[in-house]
Write an enzyme that holds these catalytic residues in place. Sequence first.
Site: not given
Ligand SMILES: *Cc1c(COP(=O)(O)O)cnc(C)c1O
Length: 380
Positions: A46, A144, A266, A314
């Site tokens: 992801k 969640r 800055y 930046m």
């Molecule tokens: C992001 C995620 C993972 C991977 O987690 P890591 O800590 O990066 O290994 C696995 N399962 C779910 C549901 C996630 O959201």
Amino acid sequence: MTIECALSAPADRAGAILTIDLGAVVENWRRLSARLSPAPCAAVVKADGYGLGAAAVGRALHEAGCTRFFVAQLDEALALRAALPEPQIFCLGGLPARTEATFVHHRITPVLNHLGEVDAWAAVCRERGTALPAAIHIDTGMNRLGLSPAEVDELSAGPTRLAGIGLDLWMSHLACADEADSPVSGEQLARMTAAVARLPKAPVSFANSSGIFLGSPYHFDLGRPGVALYGVNPTPGKPNPMVPTIRLDARVLQVRSVDLSMTVGYGAAHRMTRAGRIATLGVGYADGYFRSLGARGHVFVDGVPAPVVGRISMDLITVDVSGFADGVVVPGKLVELIGPNRPVDTVAEEAGTIGYEILTSLGRRYHRDYIGGDAGKKAV
Ligand SMILES: *Cc1c(COP(=O)(O)O)cnc(C)c1O
């Protein structure tokens, strides 16, 4: 007479060069696979492969034998499908309304997060007369996403609700896997074990990167690591069992002599306590070089540390290089921001964040060099 000028190479134009070692990502996947064995190891890619490039990482891992990938959003799944026609791609974010046909058309496996989504997918399966694959997320304490305890009760009392679905996976997610002594992990494990015992049989996936290191009771039938693939330490406080996968080198744009009492950057936030030299580098917060690293971060010049001074701009940072001999730090030189002297975890600590955020913030303006894992023909 004409003077011929060669056009510049992208690496010459960029303010910094990000080197991504796909061979190292593959090595980390193999290490995690060995730990999980006999359970197989998926790959979480992801957020564009935690900033490293989902397509390039996905191709390298698929070539190494990884057959299951997880992303968060449907658009990420579609982009990955374009790069990887074959393997199974799970989409963690559930089944938003009006996306069902897209899931089916591109053979994306939804992770169903509540009973409404279970019902919607079952309807799609009935309509198409096919047991289309799905995973179902059971919440064991994150609150969640995933079926609540009440929904698990409802489903175990009426499992025909699953009829028609090609149920590939029950999954859940750990809240405190990176704290080896947390009692929360054991509580979640007990909840998951009890839940799946009351539900129709299917493979189970529980462990993220850190969860894999909690031991075999957490492994079940599929590991789901993300961050450890990319070299972040899944066992904070202990030596990192993974290999680093990236290095980031920034270019020196200019070196200037600055007098005693003059200020830098800055807010005039840094004042020279003696006359010295300041090097200006071509990265800034727009590249994911965190503002919190101002006056805290360090870069490495030929393996020797130099402090970041003043605020992060930046597009620029300023580094005190007074301690280096003349001619060592010169315009065009590359200095290390992340690499063997400055692992991602150390940069994260300096920035007051976690390695995940450093990786997923890696800038779009960096020139990206993919190496290893047959990078030449696979990078995008
Ligand atoms: C992001 C995620 C993972 C991977 O987690 P890591 O800590 O990066 O290994 C696995 N399962 C779910 C549901 C996630 O959201």
